[in-house]
Scaffold this active site. Structure first.
Site, PDB file in Angstrom:
ATOM      1  N   PHE A 162       0.830  -1.208   0.000  1.00 26.02           N
ATOM      2  CA  PHE A 162       0.000   0.000   0.000  1.00 26.02           C
ATOM      3  C   PHE A 162       0.859   1.251   0.000  1.00 26.02           C
ATOM      4  O   PHE A 162       0.435   2.307   0.472  1.00 26.02           O
ATOM      5  CB  PHE A 162      -0.945  -0.037   1.200  1.00 26.02           C
ATOM      6  CG  PHE A 162      -1.693  -1.339   1.307  1.00 26.02           C
ATOM      7  CD1 PHE A 162      -2.682  -1.646   0.382  1.00 26.02           C
ATOM      8  CD2 PHE A 162      -1.375  -2.271   2.277  1.00 26.02           C
ATOM      9  CE1 PHE A 162      -3.351  -2.856   0.442  1.00 26.02           C
ATOM     10  CE2 PHE A 162      -2.037  -3.489   2.347  1.00 26.02           C
ATOM     11  CZ  PHE A 162      -3.030  -3.780   1.429  1.00 26.02           C
ATOM     12  N   ILE A 176       0.769  -6.001  -7.719  1.00 27.20           N
ATOM     13  CA  ILE A 176       0.696  -5.947  -6.257  1.00 27.20           C
ATOM     14  C   ILE A 176      -0.599  -6.576  -5.726  1.00 27.20           C
ATOM     15  O   ILE A 176      -0.926  -6.449  -4.563  1.00 27.20           O
ATOM     16  CB  ILE A 176       0.890  -4.510  -5.715  1.00 27.20           C
ATOM     17  CG1 ILE A 176      -0.245  -3.575  -6.131  1.00 27.20           C
ATOM     18  CG2 ILE A 176       2.224  -3.947  -6.155  1.00 27.20           C
ATOM     19  CD1 ILE A 176      -0.171  -2.197  -5.433  1.00 27.20           C
ATOM     20  N   GLY A 177      -1.306  -7.239  -6.630  1.00 27.49           N
ATOM     21  CA  GLY A 177      -2.523  -7.913  -6.208  1.00 27.49           C
ATOM     22  C   GLY A 177      -3.778  -7.218  -6.701  1.00 27.49           C
ATOM     23  O   GLY A 177      -4.893  -7.579  -6.334  1.00 27.49           O
ATOM     24  N   THR A 178      -3.568  -6.217  -7.574  1.00 25.95           N
ATOM     25  CA  THR A 178      -4.690  -5.399  -8.025  1.00 25.95           C
ATOM     26  C   THR A 178      -5.392  -5.971  -9.246  1.00 25.95           C
ATOM     27  O   THR A 178      -6.498  -5.552  -9.569  1.00 25.95           O
ATOM     28  CB  THR A 178      -4.178  -4.007  -8.397  1.00 25.95           C
ATOM     29  OG1 THR A 178      -3.086  -4.175  -9.303  1.00 25.95           O
ATOM     30  CG2 THR A 178      -3.690  -3.250  -7.182  1.00 25.95           C
ATOM     31  N   ALA A 230      -2.769   0.928 -14.269  1.00 30.81           N
ATOM     32  CA  ALA A 230      -3.692   0.520 -15.335  1.00 30.81           C
ATOM     33  C   ALA A 230      -3.597   1.497 -16.504  1.00 30.81           C
ATOM     34  O   ALA A 230      -3.492   1.096 -17.663  1.00 30.81           O
ATOM     35  CB  ALA A 230      -5.125   0.451 -14.805  1.00 30.81           C
ATOM     36  N   ILE A 235     -13.582   1.439 -17.098  1.00 33.72           N
ATOM     37  CA  ILE A 235     -13.278   0.375 -16.144  1.00 33.72           C
ATOM     38  C   ILE A 235     -12.839  -0.852 -16.947  1.00 33.72           C
ATOM     39  O   ILE A 235     -13.619  -1.403 -17.732  1.00 33.72           O
ATOM     40  CB  ILE A 235     -14.525   0.061 -15.279  1.00 33.72           C
ATOM     41  CG1 ILE A 235     -14.934   1.318 -14.473  1.00 33.72           C
ATOM     42  CG2 ILE A 235     -14.269  -1.119 -14.349  1.00 33.72           C
ATOM     43  CD1 ILE A 235     -13.871   1.896 -13.567  1.00 33.72           C
ATOM     44  N   GLN A 261     -10.803  -3.344  -5.968  1.00 40.02           N
ATOM     45  CA  GLN A 261      -9.965  -2.213  -5.552  1.00 40.02           C
ATOM     46  C   GLN A 261     -10.748  -1.243  -4.669  1.00 40.02           C
ATOM     47  O   GLN A 261     -10.270  -0.781  -3.635  1.00 40.02           O
ATOM     48  CB  GLN A 261      -9.433  -1.465  -6.778  1.00 40.02           C
ATOM     49  CG  GLN A 261      -8.260  -2.146  -7.438  1.00 40.02           C
ATOM     50  CD  GLN A 261      -7.144  -2.367  -6.459  1.00 40.02           C
ATOM     51  OE1 GLN A 261      -6.523  -1.430  -5.980  1.00 40.02           O
ATOM     52  NE2 GLN A 261      -6.904  -3.612  -6.116  1.00 40.02           N
ATOM     53  N   GLY A 276      -7.335   2.636  -7.806  1.00 37.97           N
ATOM     54  CA  GLY A 276      -6.658   2.058  -6.639  1.00 37.97           C
ATOM     55  C   GLY A 276      -6.874   2.814  -5.343  1.00 37.97           C
ATOM     56  O   GLY A 276      -6.898   2.222  -4.267  1.00 37.97           O
ATOM     57  N   GLU A 277      -7.004   4.126  -5.418  1.00 38.46           N
ATOM     58  CA  GLU A 277      -7.003   4.913  -4.188  1.00 38.46           C
ATOM     59  C   GLU A 277      -8.268   5.725  -3.944  1.00 38.46           C
ATOM     60  O   GLU A 277      -8.578   6.072  -2.805  1.00 38.46           O
ATOM     61  CB  GLU A 277      -5.770   5.826  -4.177  1.00 38.46           C
ATOM     62  CG  GLU A 277      -4.519   5.002  -3.940  1.00 38.46           C
ATOM     63  CD  GLU A 277      -3.249   5.683  -4.386  1.00 38.46           C
ATOM     64  OE1 GLU A 277      -2.496   6.130  -3.527  1.00 38.46           O
ATOM     65  OE2 GLU A 277      -3.011   5.770  -5.602  1.00 38.46           O
TER      66      GLU A 277
END
Ligand code: MOS
Length: 735
Positions: A238, A464-466, A508, A626, A635, A701-702
């Protein structure tokens, strides 16, 4: 036409992960591996008078101990953001000075982890202790102002905010505080270093393989070409895995010195000290408004912590320069250097805690005006970027408010605090806006089509797992018109095409643009072979008349006229065709680019125990296109859960006398667990944004973490009439 983009397809690496076949950095089998355990300082300020390794060195299985007395010369790196993956610029073990508790002061190497751990415990240290500076509030007179941090301007003024605030008919003035927090991915940082002559290979759990390569080369005094960094799987990251911290160079110097591969995996305790944290903040907001709810002034200022030797800024004022139409705007931030480690980026760095302050203050203003919180936000809707006065590349925030409010059932809410009950529980409903700036970084990719029709697209990058590997395959599949199962994304190796760090919700869009470009380039190469070949049905057909689907290239109006990639390669006797693409950020400075969203939260508060349970969450988000509805939703849900943690649970507590973290474990550092998480409904508003990048992606992501904390705090206020401005919202604050 088949369309992979947007589909909620499963992760391509899902099976590997759930079956345990995925090998994480600490699990790579390496011959003759030795284990390193880092020895850390127990004081926060002073120096090492004497360090005695003699007993430890005679302990069974010990290969050696390295301390500042015998460590090789290492080179410090520039401050965060200026070069590579600077985490902390302090090079480890270079002298006897101690700046924070938990600082690396040595590393014990042994043939097993247990023996290395025991040896590390046998090292005796005598310190000369000085009184550490540990409390931000007490050291505020040592704060110094920041103009700009990396590319983020924090010192900003538009109009006369103080003057207009003083004159405002309605005013809100409040201070919000947020504690130190630690990232706590499930996988701790892990690294394994292997030397072959002068060449170093590192298997590292990192969000930025190329930055790690650059940082290691700089610190070790090697050419970058001599360093290779690999990272195939990451068990969560993170922001703490963006920078380079002491363990990676320590593994490298130990492996060189003892001539065998060395692996270092941090302990959970070390995750609370060696690898950065989110700084505590103290933020002041002043809002001035007209009686009908139009903002006339917005002032957001405050302090955060940095270390003695680095300058890191938790940029909490960003959203205040972005979110609302206000003619008089002032933001300012200062940092206070303390004897603590260097803070670092942690999911929505700045915006997560900054929106707690801003969106709480907006809720306070709504109450003061007796206005619905959504209506207040609509009255101050920013049709252009308020600080820059440029239009948005796309913005569907109004649609987000409307959709999420409807799905949540906002109309059922009775405005008066404490007016909604379920049996003996108080029910509260709160909302907040979400916003995160779009980041775009340069990235490169190479796409290859093989004789058997399979496709490989590669870019260094990291997963990173996204869902990066999954969406890159989707993007490639659509350009080439092949099924997504035919495409493999290769990543996680500095031998591959250059890519940015996986940060800022930018992967992305950035890597996706490179992958998109490479796929188009390789398609064009195949087509060119066909166009110039009289034996091809596509001979002399213009590219603009071409379409691709079902692994074929064909004429748009006449699908029968065409052929497969395989046929073209076979006729030309080719095993594969490659093409590369270097993507640069689309520099359209005339647009402001942000992902937006709206959170709606219901809480249930026990009036006797002060316990807050989040019972429902509905969010709507607009983030351009998307790429995969499933991984994107995941996410947003993950960020939402982090928001629950920050609102209700998370807090790193240090003893002010010693600067030591006292809750450096997952029993006492409370993270949300399944029982804390209600159903989370996530909706996306489709946006076509041609200004951001060729694939129209703004990033997810955020944004889901921004506004989330305030939505909960606002719901708690609605339930209880108590405005909690100090995180986390624990039961004691409600009683
Ligand atoms: Mo994120 S804080 O950009 O890893």
């Amino acid at each position: 036409m088949t369309q992979a983009i947007g589909k909620p397809i499963n992760r391509v690496d899902g099976r590997l992960k759930v079956t345990g076949d995925a090998k994480y950095s600490g699990e790579i089998p390496l011959e003759n591996i030795a284990y390193g355990v880092i020895i850390t300082s127990t004081i926060a300020r002073g120096r090492i008078k004497h360090i005695d390794t003699s007993v430890a060195e005679k302990s069974p299985g010990v290969i050696g101990i390295i301390t500042h007395l015998d460590a090789p010369k290492l080179y410090a790196r520039p401050n965060f953001g200026h070069e590579g993956a600077a985490g902390e610029k302090l090079a480890p073990l270079q002298n006897s000075t101690i700046h924070y508790s938990g600082q690396a002061i040595g590393v014990a190497i042994a043939d097993t982890l247990e023996r290395a751990t025991y040896a590390a415990s046998l090292v005796k240290v005598d310190y000369e202790v000085e009184t550490p500076l540990t409390e931000m509030g007490k050291e505020r007179d040592r704060a110094y102002p920041i103009k700009k941090f990396v590319e983020f301007t924090v010192d900003f003024a538009l109009g006369d905010a103080e003057g207009e605030f003083a004159k405002a008919a309605v005013k809100i003035e409040a201070t919000y505080t947020t504690p130190t927090e630690h990232h706590n991915p499930m996988e701790p940082h892990a690294t394994a270093a292997v030397w072959e002559g002068d060449c170093l290979t590192v298997y590292d759990s990192t969000q930025y393989i190329f930055g790690m390569r650059q940082g290691l080369a700089k610190m070790l005094g090697l050419p970058e070409a001599n360093v290779r960094v690999l990272c195939k799987f990451i068990g969560g990251a993170f922001g703490c895995k963006y920078g380079m911290w002491a363990h990676t160079p320590l593994a490298a110097i130990a492996a060189r010195q003892f001539r065998r591969p060395v692996k270092i995996v941090l302990t959970r305790q070390q995750m609370f000290g060696l690898v950065g944290h989110r700084s505590e903040t103290e933020q002041q907001i002043k809002l001035g408004a007209t009686p009908d709810g139009h903002l006339t002034a917005l002032i957001h200022q405050g302090i955060s912590q940095t270390s003695i030797f680095d300058e890191f800024v938790e940029t909490f004022t960003t959203t205040s320069r972005t979110m609302y139409a206000v003619p008089n705007l002032r933001t300012a931030q200062s940092v206070v250097p303390l004897n603590k480690g260097t803070p670092t980026i942690m999911r929505a760095p700045g915006e997560s805690v900054g929106t707690f302050a801003l969106e709480s203050a907006m809720d306070e203003l709504a109450w003061a005006l007796k206005l619905d919180p959504i209506e207040l936000r609509l009255r101050n809707y920013a049709e252009v970027h308020p600080a820059r006065q440029v239009p948005w590349s796309s913005k569907s925030l109004k649609e987000c408010y409307a959709l999420a409010a409807e799905k949540f059932g906002w109309s059922r809410r009775t405005p008066e605090p404490g007016s909604m009950r379920d049996d003996r529980y108080l029910i509260g409903m709160g909302m907040a806006s979400a916003c995160f700036p779009m980041e775009h970084f340069p990235a490169s990719a190479i796409a290859s089509i093989f004789a058997d029709g399979s496709v490989v697209v590669q870019s260094g990058s990291q997963e990173i797992g996204t869902g990066t590997a999954t969406v890159m395959a989707q993007v490639t599949a659509d350009v080439l018109g092949v099924p997504v199962e035919k495409v493999r994304f290769e990543f996680g190796d500095t031998e591959l095409a250059r890519s940015p760090g996986t940060v800022g919700s930018g992967t992305a869009g950035s890597v996706g643009t490179a992958v998109h470009g490479a796929a188009k380039a390789v398609r064009a190469k195949v087509l060119e072979l066909a166009q110039n070949d009289p034996n091809s049905p596509l001979y002399a057909v213009a590219e603009t008349d071409i379409e691709t689907d079902r692994e074929r290239i064909f004429v748009k109006n006449n699908p029968a006229k065409g052929e497969t990639y395989q046929a073209v390669l076979a006729r030309h006797n080719l095993q594969q065709i490659d093409a590369s693409f270097d993507a640069k950020p689309q520099e359209e400075e005339e647009f402001a680019k942000c992902s937006f969203g709206a959170h709606f939260v219901e809480v249930r508060v026990d009036p006797e125990l002060g316990e807050v349970r989040v019972t429902r969450i509905v969010g709507a988000f607009a983030a351009g296109r998307i790429l995969n509805e499933k991984t994107a939703r995941s996410q947003i849900s993950g960020a939402t859960i982090m928001g629950i943690g920050m609102a209700l649970h998370e807090e790193t507590i240090a003893d002010p006398r010693t600067g030591r973290t006292v809750n450096d474990n997952l029993a006492e550092y409370h993270l949300p667990v399944n029982a804390d998480i209600p159903s989370i409904d996530v909706y996306f508003i489709d946006e076509v944004d041609t200004h951001v990048n060729p694939i129209g992606v703004k990033g997810v992501g955020e944004v889901g973490l921004t506004g989330m904390i305030a939505a909960i705090a606002n719901a708690v206020y609605h339930a209880t009439g108590k405005r909690i401005r100090d995180l986390p919202i624990t039961p004691d604050k409600l009683l």
